[in-house]
Write a protein that holds these residues in place. Structure first.
Motif, PDB file in Angstrom:
ATOM      1  N   GLY A 197       0.814  -1.215   0.000  1.00 44.80           N
ATOM      2  CA  GLY A 197       0.000   0.000   0.000  1.00 44.80           C
ATOM      3  C   GLY A 197       0.847   1.264   0.000  1.00 44.80           C
ATOM      4  O   GLY A 197       0.526   2.244  -0.700  1.00 44.80           O
ATOM      5  N   THR A 198       1.954   1.245   0.742  1.00 39.48           N
ATOM      6  CA  THR A 198       2.837   2.413   0.758  1.00 39.48           C
ATOM      7  C   THR A 198       3.451   2.646  -0.620  1.00 39.48           C
ATOM      8  O   THR A 198       3.528   3.787  -1.096  1.00 39.48           O
ATOM      9  N   ALA A 199       3.880   1.573  -1.283  1.00 39.74           N
ATOM     10  CA  ALA A 199       4.423   1.710  -2.644  1.00 39.74           C
ATOM     11  C   ALA A 199       3.355   2.234  -3.600  1.00 39.74           C
ATOM     12  O   ALA A 199       3.629   3.107  -4.446  1.00 39.74           O
ATOM     13  N   GLN A 200       2.139   1.726  -3.491  1.00 40.20           N
ATOM     14  CA  GLN A 200       1.056   2.209  -4.348  1.00 40.20           C
ATOM     15  C   GLN A 200       0.785   3.696  -4.109  1.00 40.20           C
ATOM     16  O   GLN A 200       0.518   4.449  -5.048  1.00 40.20           O
ATOM     17  N   LEU A 201       0.867   4.111  -2.856  1.00 37.59           N
ATOM     18  CA  LEU A 201       0.669   5.527  -2.542  1.00 37.59           C
ATOM     19  C   LEU A 201       1.751   6.378  -3.193  1.00 37.59           C
ATOM     20  O   LEU A 201       1.461   7.437  -3.765  1.00 37.59           O
ATOM     21  N   PHE A 202       3.001   5.903  -3.141  1.00 41.35           N
ATOM     22  CA  PHE A 202       4.091   6.624  -3.801  1.00 41.35           C
ATOM     23  C   PHE A 202       3.858   6.719  -5.307  1.00 41.35           C
ATOM     24  O   PHE A 202       4.287   7.681  -5.951  1.00 41.35           O
TER      25      PHE A 202
ATOM     26  N   GLY B 165      -5.777   1.928  -4.755  1.00 44.41           N
ATOM     27  CA  GLY B 165      -5.106   0.659  -4.511  1.00 44.41           C
ATOM     28  C   GLY B 165      -4.464   0.620  -3.136  1.00 44.41           C
ATOM     29  O   GLY B 165      -4.490  -0.414  -2.450  1.00 44.41           O
ATOM     30  N   ALA B 166      -3.888   1.766  -2.708  1.00 49.36           N
ATOM     31  CA  ALA B 166      -3.278   1.843  -1.378  1.00 49.36           C
ATOM     32  C   ALA B 166      -4.320   1.623  -0.294  1.00 49.36           C
ATOM     33  O   ALA B 166      -4.069   0.905   0.688  1.00 49.36           O
ATOM     34  N   ILE B 167      -5.490   2.234  -0.457  1.00 53.39           N
ATOM     35  CA  ILE B 167      -6.556   2.049   0.537  1.00 53.39           C
ATOM     36  C   ILE B 167      -6.938   0.572   0.649  1.00 53.39           C
ATOM     37  O   ILE B 167      -7.060   0.019   1.756  1.00 53.39           O
ATOM     38  N   GLU B 168      -7.101  -0.095  -0.481  1.00 52.23           N
ATOM     39  CA  GLU B 168      -7.490  -1.506  -0.458  1.00 52.23           C
ATOM     40  C   GLU B 168      -6.410  -2.355   0.217  1.00 52.23           C
ATOM     41  O   GLU B 168      -6.725  -3.280   0.989  1.00 52.23           O
ATOM     42  N   SER B 169      -5.136  -2.051  -0.057  1.00 51.34           N
ATOM     43  CA  SER B 169      -4.043  -2.820   0.563  1.00 51.34           C
ATOM     44  C   SER B 169      -4.009  -2.593   2.066  1.00 51.34           C
ATOM     45  O   SER B 169      -3.865  -3.549   2.851  1.00 51.34           O
ATOM     46  N   TYR B 170      -4.121  -1.336   2.490  1.00 53.73           N
ATOM     47  CA  TYR B 170      -4.108  -1.052   3.936  1.00 53.73           C
ATOM     48  C   TYR B 170      -5.307  -1.694   4.640  1.00 53.73           C
ATOM     49  O   TYR B 170      -5.176  -2.223   5.757  1.00 53.73           O
ATOM     50  N   GLN B 171      -6.461  -1.645   4.004  1.00 52.44           N
ATOM     51  CA  GLN B 171      -7.642  -2.263   4.619  1.00 52.44           C
ATOM     52  C   GLN B 171      -7.449  -3.769   4.786  1.00 52.44           C
ATOM     53  O   GLN B 171      -7.849  -4.353   5.807  1.00 52.44           O
ATOM     54  N   GLU B 172      -6.820  -4.418   3.793  1.00 54.76           N
ATOM     55  CA  GLU B 172      -6.573  -5.863   3.896  1.00 54.76           C
ATOM     56  C   GLU B 172      -5.563  -6.153   5.005  1.00 54.76           C
ATOM     57  O   GLU B 172      -5.719  -7.121   5.766  1.00 54.76           O
ATOM     58  N   ALA B 173      -4.526  -5.310   5.117  1.00 53.88           N
ATOM     59  CA  ALA B 173      -3.542  -5.487   6.183  1.00 53.88           C
ATOM     60  C   ALA B 173      -4.214  -5.385   7.556  1.00 53.88           C
ATOM     61  O   ALA B 173      -3.976  -6.220   8.447  1.00 53.88           O
ATOM     62  N   ILE B 174      -5.064  -4.383   7.726  1.00 50.79           N
ATOM     63  CA  ILE B 174      -5.745  -4.193   9.011  1.00 50.79           C
ATOM     64  C   ILE B 174      -6.661  -5.376   9.313  1.00 50.79           C
ATOM     65  O   ILE B 174      -6.729  -5.864  10.447  1.00 50.79           O
ATOM     66  N   ARG B 175      -7.347  -5.863   8.287  1.00 46.58           N
ATOM     67  CA  ARG B 175      -8.238  -7.018   8.487  1.00 46.58           C
ATOM     68  C   ARG B 175      -7.446  -8.230   8.985  1.00 46.58           C
ATOM     69  O   ARG B 175      -7.872  -8.928   9.922  1.00 46.58           O
TER      70      ARG B 175
ATOM     71  N   ASN C  62      -4.191   8.301   6.504  1.00 47.49           N
ATOM     72  CA  ASN C  62      -3.414   9.252   5.716  1.00 47.49           C
ATOM     73  C   ASN C  62      -3.897   9.306   4.266  1.00 47.49           C
ATOM     74  O   ASN C  62      -4.027  10.384   3.678  1.00 47.49           O
ATOM     75  N   VAL C  63      -4.147   8.118   3.685  1.00 48.58           N
ATOM     76  CA  VAL C  63      -4.622   8.096   2.294  1.00 48.58           C
ATOM     77  C   VAL C  63      -6.034   8.681   2.205  1.00 48.58           C
ATOM     78  O   VAL C  63      -6.354   9.438   1.286  1.00 48.58           O
ATOM     79  N   GLN C  64      -6.889   8.324   3.139  1.00 46.62           N
ATOM     80  CA  GLN C  64      -8.247   8.878   3.146  1.00 46.62           C
ATOM     81  C   GLN C  64      -8.199  10.403   3.276  1.00 46.62           C
ATOM     82  O   GLN C  64      -8.980  11.114   2.646  1.00 46.62           O
ATOM     83  N   TYR C  65      -7.276  10.888   4.070  1.00 44.61           N
ATOM     84  CA  TYR C  65      -7.106  12.340   4.223  1.00 44.61           C
ATOM     85  C   TYR C  65      -6.685  12.974   2.894  1.00 44.61           C
ATOM     86  O   TYR C  65      -7.222  14.018   2.495  1.00 44.61           O
ATOM     87  N   LEU C  66      -5.736  12.332   2.210  1.00 43.25           N
ATOM     88  CA  LEU C  66      -5.281  12.854   0.919  1.00 43.25           C
ATOM     89  C   LEU C  66      -6.414  12.880  -0.096  1.00 43.25           C
ATOM     90  O   LEU C  66      -6.472  13.771  -0.959  1.00 43.25           O
ATOM     91  N   LEU C  67      -7.310  11.905  -0.010  1.00 41.29           N
ATOM     92  CA  LEU C  67      -8.457  11.840  -0.926  1.00 41.29           C
ATOM     93  C   LEU C  67      -9.618  12.716  -0.462  1.00 41.29           C
ATOM     94  O   LEU C  67     -10.689  12.701  -1.066  1.00 41.29           O
TER      95      LEU C  67
END
Length: 849
Positions: free
Chosen positions: A194-199, A205-215, A237-242
């Motif tokens: 997710g961090t790489a996708q954010l970069f 895509g970053a949101i989906e990756s972070y959500q899966e990690a948290i799950r 952080n990503v939600q804030y950026l969006l």
């Protein structure tokens, strides 16, 4: 018996031997967990030392303890089994392969150690370790996945986002096949992906990756595990950026809650979490909550760090900004002053961060009306930025913008225009055309144009700013209301009252929805709307608007603030129009008192209050008092303004009225004449204020002597201008205003008739001027004739009825019985309302087809 079976038997023995008296012979669970962890640590150390055979015994015992405590399917049990498998596999290798495995493990350890300091060396070592594990252990093993994960982490550290993405995808591919579904390492791979996708700007895509990690982490870890909180931070952080602020708030609040349960109350991570939460609360304009978050974070940082630590500076800045938003200006000033002092102490004198703190302090000083101090702060900030940054850097545009705001407040309009123009140029060069910062520059430049009375240019700037904001922001965003409010103000100055009313009404609706009910911006919209309603002669509605505005200002601000004086001034004007003269006198007197107390002696706003008070005194026939007010107002304006400003002409005109009433005709004529000269120089030739001066000179001539050719010339030109204004309003379909201008022309037309209808005088000009007003039609009639065929019988009948109604309305405005079709004794107000309803119905029927 081999070692593995030995440890199995030992564990089984202990378990069975204690089955009869478990409370006395079986160690407590916490002791077993401690024993398990010690055995695991011992096995790991032996493996790292390359002593694989020695590691098998503690690794075996550790496996059985994990199976007993966590269960056979738990991910921790899986890790223990993989540890044992590695030791047994290595022990079964020939000596050369065992040595090679030791070398590979050493390469991995050196790669981790060099990860941050020598990233390229670390990357080479990690590739060596990956290839070695592949050769010795196979492709789909935890060790190979672990090295891919390390490579991805190193790539992120060197800003190789694509390499990091590919490495984490490789790690994830292996881990998905071999790890339990709730294994934390799966979550780590998703998180780093997710961090790489954010970069790479793939925010969704970053949101989906972070959500899966948290799950995964929530399924496999304790509910208060730090990993879950860190994942929630990343997601927030990503939600804030969006700009998904509500979702970001939920993520960050959950992270704070976890940290509060898991960490000491003054822990650095709690303070950081509170800061992030404050950011999103600030974005949601929940300033009270944001202030609470920032205050708690600052207290924690002060306990944990030296007084000049950067974390303290950042917290002071965030806190100062939200205090400013809450209009706690003195507190905000204190916060930003402390932040600036720390930065001056710890940074080079021309560091950009010092400029940032100067900028923040300048904004607060501006709000405190400490204009000279604010100008100094922004000027110093701009000088630092020009030295440290490229000439078209956006931070330079920010300083230019803020300096322009202060220069505007100081009435240094040309300098303000230059600052805002340069800021706009930089932003247009650097940003996409629809960026909000460009709208801000257009808006601020429009404010300066408005003050310079360049109304058409201001209107264009406000219109462009509004278009950008409507495209970029939610439809009920307060910045859209600001643009509507400003556009309404300039439309009011252009006498496009219906359009101005529409803009102020929409601005007010947005602000009532988006802001607290007693927010000063709501009062600002009420003020603008009230001014327009007053000009449209909707005096009762205007009175209500200004009264509500005053109530808000009295609640939100100290009683001596200029906004209250402005609203009292506007209310006084409406009360004057409603013939509530004593109330109007009281309102203007209070406004004047506030302005004398809070402003310099020669401030134009004091002159405005003196002027309006003088007008009320004139209406009350207190002519000497009116003369005194207008004389003082004129003196202030002459000191404060250029000689050719229309405001000076207004005071000259009003002073002339008082002198006229006192029969000081020569003094009145002198002032009327000077007012006319200024207006001819400063205003368009057809401006209604020129007609007012001409009208007053003509009336003075009629009162003081027999009408002359000059009298007729004055009045004839005044009527010509008023007729042109009437036509202009027709052209923009400002129908309500047309009846106001017609009514205004009535007295001038009467004087013109008195001056010209003498025996032997040519009546042609009289006929021309009179007929031109009698024949006036509303804009809607012209519009209807353009789009409908008058040969159609139904259309022709509707047009005939519309003409009759318009003639009655026009006749009531001119009080001419030749066109009025109802008796003088009728209820005029009621009849006008009936006629307006008839017009609306006819227009509806004649509408576009």
């Amino acid at each position: 018996m081999n070692r593995r079976h030995f440890w199995f038997g030992l564990v089984l023995f202990v378990s069975l031997a204690g089955s009869g008296r478990p409370a006395l012979t079986q160690p407590p669970l916490s002791e077993k967990a401690k024993q398990r962890d010690e055995l695991g640590a011992k096995a790991d150390a032996l493996i790292q030392e390359g002593k694989f055979a020695d590691a098998i015994e503690p690794a075996t015992a550790c496996v059985w303890l994990f199976r007993e405590i966590d269960g056979p399917t738990h991910w921790r049990t899986f890790d223990a089994e993989q540890r044992l498998k590695l030791a047994e596999t290595a022990e079964g290798f020939p000596a050369d392969k065992r040595q090679k495995l030791r070398d590979v493990m050493a390469a991995e350890a050196r790669a981790k150690k060099a990860e941050t300091a020598k990233s390229q060396d670390a990357l080479k070592l990690a590739h060596t370790a990956r290839d070695g594990y592949r050769e010795l252990l196979g492709e789909e093993t935890p060790e190979v996945a672990r090295i891919w994960h390390l490579i991805g982490r190193i790539d992120l550290g060197t800003n190789d986002a694509m390499g990091a993405k590919e490495a984490n995808e490789s790690a994830l591919k292996i881990r998905r096949r071999i790890l339990p579904v709730s294994h934390p390492d799966l979550g780590r791979s998703f998180s780093n992906l997710g961090t790489a996708q954010l970069f790479l700007s793939d925010k969704q895509g970053a949101i989906e990756s972070y959500q899966e990690a948290i799950r995964i982490w929530k399924a496999g870890l304790n509910a208060n595990d730090r990993l879950i909180a860190l994942g929630l931070h990343s997601l927030g952080n990503v939600q804030y950026l969006l700009q998904e602020y509500e979702a970001a708030k939920q993520s960050r609040a959950e992270a704070v809650a976890i940290f509060r349960k898991a960490l000491p109350k003054d822990d650095h991570d709690i303070a950081t979490s509170l800061t992030y939460l404050g950011n999103v609360q600030d974005a949601l304009r929940d300033y009270e909550a944001a202030q609470q978050s920032y205050t708690e974070a600052l207290a924690s940082y002060r306990k944990a760090h030296p007084n000049d630590h950067p974390a303290i500076v950042i917290s002071l800045i965030y806190l100062g900004n939200v205090q400013h938003a809450l209009r706690e200006y003195e507190a905000a000033k204190q916060s930003h002053t402390e932040a600036l002092a720390i930065r001056r102490k710890t940074l080079p004198k021309d560091h950009p961060d010092i400029a940032t703190s100067l900028n923040n302090l300048g904004v607060v000083q501006h709000s405190l009306r400490e204009y000279e101090a604010a100008k100094q702060s922004h000027t110093e900030a701009l000088a630092i930025k020009r030295k440290a940054l490229p000439k078209d850097h956006l931070d330079i545009a920010t300083s230019l913008n803020n300096l322009g705001l202060v220069l505007h407040s100081l009435r240094e309009y040309e300098a303000a225009r230059q600052s805002h123009t340069e800021a706009l140029t930089i932003r247009r060069k650097t940003l996409p055309n629809d960026r909000h910062d460009i709208a801000t520059s257009l808006n601020n430049l429009g404010n300066v144009m408005d003050s310079l009375r360049e109304y058409e240019a201001a209107k264009q700037n406000y219109t462009d700013a509004l278009a950008i904001r409507r495209k970029a922001l939610p439809k009920d965003h307060p910045d859209i209301a600001e643009s509507l409010n400003n556009l309404g103000r300039v439309l009011y100055s252009l006498r496009e009252y219906e359009a101005a009313k529409q803009n102020h009404t929409e601005a007010l609706t947005i602000r009532r929805k988006a802001l607290p009910k007693d927010h000063p911006d709501i009062a600002s919209s009420l003020n603008g709307l009230g001014n327009v309603q007053n000009s449209l002669r909707e005096h009762e509605a205007a009175k209500q608007s200004h009264t509500e505005a005053i109530a808000i200002y009295r609640k939100a601000l100290p009683i001596n603030q200029s906004d209250i004086a402005m609203s009292l001034n506007n209310l006084g004007n409406v009360q004057h129009a409603l013939r509530e003269y004593e109330a109007a006198k009281q309102s203007h007197t209070e406004a004047l008192t506030i302005r004398r107390k809070t402003l310099p002696n020669d401030h134009p706003d004091i002159a405005t209050s003196l002027n309006n008070l003088g007008n009320v005194l004139y209406t009350l026939r207190e002519y000497e008092a009116a003369k005194q007010s207008h004389t003082e107002a004129l003196a202030i304006k002459r000191r404060a303004l250029p000689n050719d400003r229309p405001d000076i002409a207004t005071s000259l005109n009003n002073l002339g009225n008082a002198q006229h009433a006192l029969r000081d005709y020569e003094a009145a004529k002198q002032n009327y004449t000077e007012a006319l000269a200024i207006r001819r120089k400063a205003l368009p030739n057809d401006h209604p204020d020129i007609a007012t001066s001409l009208n007053n000179l003509g009336f003075l001539e009629l009162c003081s002597r027999r009408p002359s050719a000059a009298t007729i010339e004055f009045l004839n030109e005044a009527l010509t201008i008023k007729r042109a204004e009437h036509a202009r309003l027709a052209g923009i379909q400002a129908e309500a205003e047309q009846f106001v201008t017609a009514n205004d022309a009535r007295s001038t037309l009467g004087m013109f008739l008195s001056a010209t209808l003498d025996p032997g005088r040519d009546a042609t000009p009289v006929f021309h001027q009179t007929a031109s007003f009698k024949g006036a039609v509303t804009a809607r009639q012209y519009w209807t004739r353009e789009i409908r065929n008058p040969k159609d019988a139904i259309t022709a009948e509707l047009l005939r009825k519309l003409t009759i109604v318009d003639r009655e309305l026009l006749g009531s405005s001119l009080s001419d019985p030749s066109v009025s079709r109802f008796p003088e004794s009728a209820d005029l107000k009621k009849r006008l309302a009936e006629l307006q309803e008839q017009r609306k119905d006819l227009e509806r029927q004649l509408g576009p087809v």
